[in-house]
Design a protein around this motif. Structure first.
Motif, PDB file in Angstrom:
ATOM      1  N   GLY A   1       2.366  31.496  -1.058  1.00 60.50           N
ATOM      2  CA  GLY A   1       2.037  32.910  -1.254  1.00 60.50           C
ATOM      3  C   GLY A   1       0.611  33.076  -1.767  1.00 60.50           C
ATOM      4  N   ALA A   2       0.218  32.227  -2.714  1.00 55.46           N
ATOM      5  CA  ALA A   2      -1.145  32.292  -3.269  1.00 55.46           C
ATOM      6  C   ALA A   2      -2.179  31.918  -2.208  1.00 55.46           C
ATOM      7  CB  ALA A   2      -1.254  31.368  -4.472  1.00 55.46           C
ATOM      8  N   LEU A   3      -1.839  30.926  -1.384  1.00 58.49           N
ATOM      9  CA  LEU A   3      -2.741  30.519  -0.296  1.00 58.49           C
ATOM     10  C   LEU A   3      -2.960  31.666   0.692  1.00 58.49           C
ATOM     11  CD1 LEU A   3      -1.436  26.942   0.534  1.00 58.49           C
ATOM     12  CD2 LEU A   3      -3.836  27.513   0.128  1.00 58.49           C
ATOM     13  N   ILE A   4      -1.866  32.340   1.043  1.00 57.94           N
ATOM     14  CA  ILE A   4      -1.959  33.455   1.997  1.00 57.94           C
ATOM     15  C   ILE A   4      -2.795  34.582   1.390  1.00 57.94           C
ATOM     16  CG2 ILE A   4      -0.638  35.250   3.218  1.00 57.94           C
ATOM     17  CD1 ILE A   4       1.616  33.139   3.543  1.00 57.94           C
ATOM     18  N   ALA A   5      -2.585  34.853   0.106  1.00 59.41           N
ATOM     19  CA  ALA A   5      -3.344  35.913  -0.556  1.00 59.41           C
ATOM     20  C   ALA A   5      -4.842  35.590  -0.554  1.00 59.41           C
ATOM     21  CB  ALA A   5      -2.841  36.094  -1.986  1.00 59.41           C
TER      22      ALA A   5
ATOM     23  N   PHE B   1      12.551  28.156   2.161  1.00 56.60           N
ATOM     24  CA  PHE B   1      11.577  29.057   1.533  1.00 56.60           C
ATOM     25  C   PHE B   1      10.914  30.064   2.468  1.00 56.60           C
ATOM     26  CE2 PHE B   1       7.082  28.235   2.552  1.00 56.60           C
ATOM     27  CZ  PHE B   1       7.200  27.122   3.366  1.00 56.60           C
ATOM     28  N   ALA B   2      10.820  29.746   3.773  1.00 50.47           N
ATOM     29  CA  ALA B   2       9.998  30.576   4.662  1.00 50.47           C
ATOM     30  C   ALA B   2      10.497  32.023   4.754  1.00 50.47           C
ATOM     31  CB  ALA B   2       9.935  29.936   6.052  1.00 50.47           C
ATOM     32  N   ALA B   3      11.808  32.194   4.893  1.00 50.66           N
ATOM     33  CA  ALA B   3      12.346  33.553   5.051  1.00 50.66           C
ATOM     34  C   ALA B   3      12.122  34.373   3.780  1.00 50.66           C
ATOM     35  CB  ALA B   3      13.840  33.500   5.391  1.00 50.66           C
ATOM     36  N   ALA B   4      12.242  33.724   2.631  1.00 52.55           N
ATOM     37  CA  ALA B   4      12.053  34.440   1.368  1.00 52.55           C
ATOM     38  C   ALA B   4      10.598  34.881   1.228  1.00 52.55           C
ATOM     39  CB  ALA B   4      12.461  33.546   0.194  1.00 52.55           C
ATOM     40  N   LEU B   5       9.693  33.996   1.604  1.00 52.99           N
ATOM     41  CA  LEU B   5       8.271  34.322   1.509  1.00 52.99           C
ATOM     42  C   LEU B   5       7.914  35.462   2.468  1.00 52.99           C
ATOM     43  CD1 LEU B   5       5.612  33.337   0.168  1.00 52.99           C
ATOM     44  CD2 LEU B   5       5.247  31.970   2.225  1.00 52.99           C
ATOM     45  N   ALA B   6       8.417  35.350   3.689  1.00 52.31           N
ATOM     46  CA  ALA B   6       8.125  36.392   4.691  1.00 52.31           C
ATOM     47  C   ALA B   6       8.680  37.737   4.243  1.00 52.31           C
ATOM     48  CB  ALA B   6       8.729  35.985   6.038  1.00 52.31           C
ATOM     49  N   ALA B   7       9.902  37.723   3.687  1.00 52.89           N
ATOM     50  CA  ALA B   7      10.521  38.975   3.245  1.00 52.89           C
ATOM     51  C   ALA B   7       9.727  39.588   2.096  1.00 52.89           C
ATOM     52  CB  ALA B   7      11.969  38.719   2.814  1.00 52.89           C
ATOM     53  N   ARG B   8       9.285  38.743   1.173  1.00 55.23           N
ATOM     54  CA  ARG B   8       8.582  39.231  -0.003  1.00 55.23           C
ATOM     55  C   ARG B   8       7.189  39.756   0.351  1.00 55.23           C
ATOM     56  NH1 ARG B   8       6.323  36.576  -4.101  1.00 55.23           N
ATOM     57  NH2 ARG B   8       6.877  34.507  -3.371  1.00 55.23           N
ATOM     58  N   LEU B   9       6.481  39.046   1.227  1.00 53.79           N
ATOM     59  CA  LEU B   9       5.109  39.448   1.558  1.00 53.79           C
ATOM     60  C   LEU B   9       5.034  40.336   2.806  1.00 53.79           C
ATOM     61  CD1 LEU B   9       3.139  36.117   0.909  1.00 53.79           C
ATOM     62  CD2 LEU B   9       3.678  37.953  -0.690  1.00 53.79           C
ATOM     63  N   LYS B  10       6.219  40.648   3.392  1.00 54.56           N
ATOM     64  CA  LYS B  10       6.277  41.467   4.605  1.00 54.56           C
ATOM     65  C   LYS B  10       5.424  40.885   5.730  1.00 54.56           C
ATOM     66  CE  LYS B  10       7.323  45.896   2.380  1.00 54.56           C
ATOM     67  NZ  LYS B  10       7.475  45.483   0.958  1.00 54.56           N
TER      68      LYS B  10
END
Lengths: 266, 318
Positions: B80-84, B102-111
């Protein structure tokens, strides 16, 4: 303690099927619907915990879908779920796994279970995402591909093994409440007895609307999804060279292939 | 910045081969001037720099984290920090057990735009389009991601070719935020050997699947395997049912039959996980009564027929 089990009614395809006229899905006339195979295992895991517990454990099966899904929820009731909840609204049509997860999380917030199980994936769309995305909306810890689980009702943590590639397991301890996605083979799902099927037929299924779970149309459907189906088509396949003939002829050709292989080895 | 961010995978000190396949996928997708950065997470990420220094990688991001092995909270926070910071157009991860976590949770959280088990990725009129399978691989499904700034794709293994040439990408240490993980990895356990068979070394495997119907039929196929000189293996449902030990299971989550050259699958319909584990085999012969079984899509030879009849007839030849 309460365990919520998220289940899906999946669609397998008839031998001959047709793509819908808008080209974005298979025509639903060709669907053969059933409870997702993975969900049979996650439900069984919850029921096993209930049966082994000294204190009362409630197992709640939850699904998102139109009224045909009741059939799969009745199967869950017959196999030991105490209650069944179905959420539906026409706006949910076209939701991807993440939009479905948002609905499941909203139900979990209402139900406040101590644990939420989902199947690793569904046999039809195989996104392997719904359970883990549900955890993200809840802010809960989560783990995927759980192949054995030790969970004492009321405990602050659970220990499980996740199944990795190549015949390796990884043992992990996780804080509760958590979302775990359950792998095939974690247990042996029971068959529902005729008596329990009859009893399940008389049990109510709670049907909730989007508003009931505090969501609106913009949270679901295409607007609430992270992907959109653009096109669905039947790929070119069947690369296999078919060996024709009767069983004896086919076996004779197979025997030749084996001998050729062995000849090449020596 | 734009560009492509690849999330590499390591386990127990080894880079997982799928990491380089992701670089191959990125290579096919990159536009002129677009950079490919590969992030590797671990307690000693530096050790993987050599293995990741391949053609097509512009930058390696070493992300030092407390957890030596995969941990969902750690991955979500660091990626998430890398994407930001990097704001990539596309993030490529493997469609693997770790990424399931982890991927689905990250995608859901960061839309993020999000699709899994992707086996083709392209740009059509400038829009990213990913192709995956549906309904047990009977159809292909093209998905797009309208309005999503960043798209996270989990890529199927054994599809994209890993680059072979070495290169000297720039190496950057990325400071990931510290995270108090809510899970603690304990130990790894090798799949308990139910017998002393070494599926990884077997060159000729006869595998039985759900199509054999009942446990009582297993001895007949064991005898057939012995007669033709094959090692008897099985698909997941057979091992899960306890008809054969787990050590006989082949496919992605079972033993990788890495030495196998001739593979006869009897009554195996071919779940994608099973097929992914057998794709390297030179000669696959599938015997199945269902002409539509997906295993015929990867087999070299197919026999549509009754597995028991074929087995009996085959036995007469040896």
């Amino acid at each position: 303690m309460k365990i919520m089990v998220a289940v899906k009614q999946v669609a397998a395809l008839d031998e001959d099927f047709a793509i819908r006229s808008d080209g974005r899905d298979v025509d639903a006339d060709f669907f053969i619907r059933d409870l997702n195979e993975w969900d049979d295992f996650s439900l069984e895991e919850a029921v096993k915990i209930k049966e082994a517990a000294a204190e009362p454990v409630e197992v709640v099966a939850v699904s998102v879908g139109a009224d045909e899904v009741d059939e799969s929820l009745r199967k869950c009731l017959a196999k030991g779920a105490d209650r069944a909840i179905r959420v539906w609204d026409a706006a949910i049509e076209g939701s991807d796994s993440v939009a479905i997860a948002r609905i499941l999380a909203a139900v979990a917030q209402r139900e406040a279970p101590q644990m939420l199980f989902a199947g690793v994936q569904s046999s039809d769309q195989s996104f392997a995402s719904t359970g883990i995305a549900t955890a993200a909306f809840l802010g809960w810890p989560h783990a995927a591909v759980v192949t054995s689980l030790s969970l004492a009702p009321g405990a602050k943590s659970a220990v499980f093994r996740r199944e990795l590639e190549g015949g390796l397991l990884h043992e992990v301890e996780i804080q509760c409440p958590a979302v775990l996605t359950i792998q095939l083979g974690i247990n042996t799902p029971r068959y529902a007895s005729l008596r329990s099927i009859k009893q399940a037929a008389g049990k109510p299924i709670e049907v909730l609307s989007l508003a009931d779970v505090g969501l609106n149309a913009a949270d679901v459907g295409e607007a609430g999804s992270l992907s959109r189906v653009r096109r669905m088509y039947v790929p070119d396949k069947g690369r296999a060279q078919l060996i024709d003939g009767d069983a004896a002829q086919q076996a004779a050709r197979l025997a030749d292939i084996i001998r050729e292989f062995k000849g090449a080895q020596t | 910045m734009s560009g492509i961010l690849v999330i590499a995978e390591q386990r127990r000190g080894e880079l997982r081969p799928v990491s380089l396949e992701l670089v191959g996928a990125a290579e096919g997708l990159r536009r002129a001037g677009e950079a490919v950065a590969v992030a590797i997470l671990g307690s000693d990420p530096q050790r993987f720099v050599g293995a990741l220094s391949v053609a097509g990688v512009d930058e390696i991001l070493t992300v030092k984290v407390a957890a030596p092995e995969f941990d969902a909270d750690t991955f979500e926070s660091a990626v998430g920090a890398l994407i930001a910071e990097r704001n990539p157009d596309v993030v490529l991860a493997a469609h693997s057990v770790d990424s399931f976590g982890f991927a689905a949770a990250l995608a859901a959280r960061l839309k993020l735009g999000f699709a899994t088990d992707v086996f083709r990725v392209e740009r059509i009129e400038g829009e990213l389009v990913a192709t995956r399978g549906g309904y047990g691989q009977k159809v292909s499904v093209e998905v797009d991601f309208p309005g999503r700034r960043t798209v996270l794709l989990a890529i199927r293994g054994n599809v994209f070719k890993a680059p072979e040439q070495a290169a000297s990408p720039r190496v950057t240490a990325f400071d990931a935020p510290q995270v108090a993980s809510r899970a603690a990895g304990r130990e790894f356990i090798e799949l308990s050997a139910g017998d002393d068979v070494d599926m990884a070394a077997a060159e000729f495997i006869l595998t039985i699947g759900r199509g054999i119907g009942e446990e009582a039929k297993v001895p007949q196929f064991r005898e057939l395997a012995d007669a033709i000189g094959a090692t008897l293996g099985c698909s997941r449902p057979i091992a899960d049912a306890g008809w054969l030990p787990k050590s006989r299971q082949v496919g992605q989550s079972g033993k990788t039959a890495s030495a196998c050259k001739l593979y006869i699958a009897m009554g195996v319909s071919g779940a994608i996980q099973h097929l992914a584990g057998m794709k390297h085999v030179n000669t696959i012969v599938a015997v199945n009564s269902d002409a539509e079984a997906s295993i015929f899509g990867v087999a070299k030879y197919g026999i549509v027929g009754d597995v028991f009849e074929i087995a009996e007839e085959l036995r007469k030849h040896f």
